[in-house]
Design a protein around this motif. Sequence first.
Motif, PDB file in Angstrom:
ATOM      1  N   PHE A 349       0.831  -1.203   0.000  1.00 17.00           N
ATOM      2  CA  PHE A 349       0.000   0.000   0.000  1.00 17.00           C
ATOM      3  C   PHE A 349       0.868   1.257   0.000  1.00 17.00           C
ATOM      4  O   PHE A 349       0.590   2.221  -0.719  1.00 17.00           O
ATOM      5  CB  PHE A 349      -0.935   0.010   1.220  1.00 17.00           C
ATOM      6  N   ASP A 350       1.905   1.270   0.823  1.00 12.85           N
ATOM      7  CA  ASP A 350       2.775   2.441   0.897  1.00 12.85           C
ATOM      8  C   ASP A 350       3.485   2.697  -0.429  1.00 12.85           C
ATOM      9  O   ASP A 350       3.687   3.855  -0.814  1.00 12.85           O
ATOM     10  CB  ASP A 350       3.811   2.264   2.006  1.00 12.85           C
ATOM     11  N   ALA A 351       3.869   1.650  -1.106  1.00 13.84           N
ATOM     12  CA  ALA A 351       4.566   1.806  -2.378  1.00 13.84           C
ATOM     13  C   ALA A 351       3.614   2.054  -3.541  1.00 13.84           C
ATOM     14  O   ALA A 351       4.054   2.352  -4.653  1.00 13.84           O
ATOM     15  CB  ALA A 351       5.416   0.561  -2.659  1.00 13.84           C
ATOM     16  N   GLY A 352       2.303   1.943  -3.309  1.00 14.07           N
ATOM     17  CA  GLY A 352       1.336   2.163  -4.369  1.00 14.07           C
ATOM     18  C   GLY A 352       1.211   0.999  -5.327  1.00 14.07           C
ATOM     19  O   GLY A 352       0.756   1.179  -6.463  1.00 14.07           O
ATOM     20  N   PHE A 353       1.606  -0.194  -4.877  1.00 18.73           N
ATOM     21  CA  PHE A 353       1.569  -1.369  -5.749  1.00 18.73           C
ATOM     22  C   PHE A 353       0.303  -2.201  -5.555  1.00 18.73           C
ATOM     23  O   PHE A 353       0.099  -3.179  -6.268  1.00 18.73           O
ATOM     24  CB  PHE A 353       2.785  -2.256  -5.500  1.00 18.73           C
ATOM     25  N   ALA A 354      -0.540  -1.817  -4.575  1.00 20.99           N
ATOM     26  CA  ALA A 354      -1.746  -2.606  -4.335  1.00 20.99           C
ATOM     27  C   ALA A 354      -2.717  -2.425  -5.503  1.00 20.99           C
ATOM     28  O   ALA A 354      -2.957  -1.308  -5.965  1.00 20.99           O
ATOM     29  CB  ALA A 354      -2.411  -2.185  -3.025  1.00 20.99           C
ATOM     30  N   ALA A 355      -3.265  -3.539  -5.985  1.00 16.28           N
ATOM     31  CA  ALA A 355      -4.180  -3.506  -7.128  1.00 16.28           C
ATOM     32  C   ALA A 355      -5.499  -4.159  -6.740  1.00 16.28           C
ATOM     33  O   ALA A 355      -5.538  -5.112  -5.949  1.00 16.28           O
ATOM     34  CB  ALA A 355      -3.572  -4.225  -8.329  1.00 16.28           C
ATOM     35  N   LEU A 356      -6.578  -3.629  -7.308  1.00 23.65           N
ATOM     36  CA  LEU A 356      -7.914  -4.138  -7.013  1.00 23.65           C
ATOM     37  C   LEU A 356      -8.326  -5.119  -8.105  1.00 23.65           C
ATOM     38  O   LEU A 356      -8.300  -4.795  -9.287  1.00 23.65           O
ATOM     39  CB  LEU A 356      -8.909  -2.980  -6.931  1.00 23.65           C
ATOM     40  N   ASP A 357      -8.698  -6.321  -7.698  1.00 25.54           N
ATOM     41  CA  ASP A 357      -9.162  -7.350  -8.633  1.00 25.54           C
ATOM     42  C   ASP A 357     -10.670  -7.498  -8.433  1.00 25.54           C
ATOM     43  O   ASP A 357     -11.151  -8.447  -7.816  1.00 25.54           O
ATOM     44  CB  ASP A 357      -8.426  -8.664  -8.377  1.00 25.54           C
ATOM     45  N   ALA A 358     -11.429  -6.512  -8.962  1.00 26.71           N
ATOM     46  CA  ALA A 358     -12.873  -6.463  -8.717  1.00 26.71           C
ATOM     47  C   ALA A 358     -13.615  -7.365  -9.693  1.00 26.71           C
ATOM     48  O   ALA A 358     -13.268  -7.464 -10.871  1.00 26.71           O
ATOM     49  CB  ALA A 358     -13.380  -5.032  -8.845  1.00 26.71           C
TER      50      ALA A 358
END
Length: 537
Positions: A349-358
Amino acid sequence: MVPHTVSRRLRRFYAAARRQWRRSLQFRVVGITLLLSAILVSAFGYTVALLISQGVMTTQVNSSKERIERGAKEAARQLEGYTQADDPGLPGKMLIVATDLSSSMDVPDSEVIIVRRNSTLGAASPDTGAVSVMQLDSMRKLRGSVVGTRSGTYQQIETLDVGQGPTRFLVLGTPIVTGGDPLELYYLLPLKAENDLVEFVALVVTATGIALVALLALIAATMTRLVVMPVRVAARTAQRLSAGLLDQRMQVKGEDDLARLAAAFNQMAANLQRQIVRLEEMSRLQRRFTSDVSHELRTPLTTVRMAADLLFASRDDFDPAAARSAELLQAELDRFEDLLTDLLEISRFDAGFAALDAEPTDLAPIVRRVAERLESLAERCGVPLRVDAPQGGAIAEVDPRRVERVLRNLLGNAIEHGEGKPVVVTLAMDDAAVAMTVRDHGVGLKTGEEKLVFNRFWRADPSRARQTGGTGLGLSISLEDARLHGGWLEAWGAPGKGAQFRLTLPVRSGDRLVSSPLRLVPDDARADEAALIGETP
């Protein structure tokens, strides 16, 4: 149609002017300067024009009084031999005297009238002795002064028509003292030259006033621009700095106050840039350290896990103290592994690498599945667990793995702090949003702690024994998961009344939330508050 168009344009102009008035300091300064200068110049111009007009009229009246007094003496001298009122030569002599007096004046279009005191003023009768028939009805008030008991010369300004259209005249009247029938002498002097002079003065004063007001507005605009432009540059530079362009600076010109302001602003921007760069570097190092440590600990943890699993599987062959140690080792390794997993997730999350698999997902089975998995924990803590979900399901475009993790964290915390009282999970949805609430009736939250609960490693009571062995990062990760969905994660609590957490997500991924189908404050808490103040909930 045309009035409607004009009205619409006027409204647009008024709205644009109001908007400019609110947004532009230069516009306000110029507008106020223009208004005040227009008022002052108008008052000054009116006073000057009035004084000049009065001066011109006073001069004309004084000179005309001298002229009519001389004319009255001359008329008295020429008419002193006519002592009888019925003298047949008197009307002709009056006409001759009036003609002589008129011709002796150097005022074009002037008129001289000699009348008997007992005649009707303005009537076309032979005894007027006038050179022409004139409209003298408006002169009757003046005649009241001339034929009265007072002596002297009297005047008034009237608009008369003597054959050349309505014209302003200075009308003067005085009695003629003779030994016979009382006579009256009237002078009608046109004021065309004086009117032209007054109009010219008014035109000059008006043009000068307009030019002066325009000049003052131009000066105000110029001077205000000198001050406003650096302020606007500073505002634009500050906006660029806030947008992340940390190398933006103001241009310093001269050594005045504005130059010192620009220099101070640049110094502040440089200090902020250094601080931000330093903090970003520290944050980057911290994230890298957390990520590296989490990854590096995986290898020794795997080895320790293998040894711990072997010891845990053989604990029945150990003495009670060693068997207990093997069990504690296994539990702490589980907690340590959970901590490493949470640290890795936080670093993403801090690095901005979290992705949403909706994907379209029915949330009702997820809620029931999480509740079933934590049923054993709830039984150990003596907490009754209840799920309230719609039978028809609640389908939304979400990442099911992240939603399940959020619900697991919320429900685990509720069971841990439930104090043996019921915990209720509620699921509801409407056309735009789907919401889940987790309600417990435990120790609750103090005022202000509903924001702190989402901070990393924060606990309401650090000395309190924990049953679930949480890492202190669960709610922080849950908040990031909710934000990644474009949703809300909120908390409510009151001391002794428990707490409620609400997760609200958009039904369609990417939509903007405006409301939630479930209330954040529980109905039972609202009823208690209404009862305290004597109102109906």
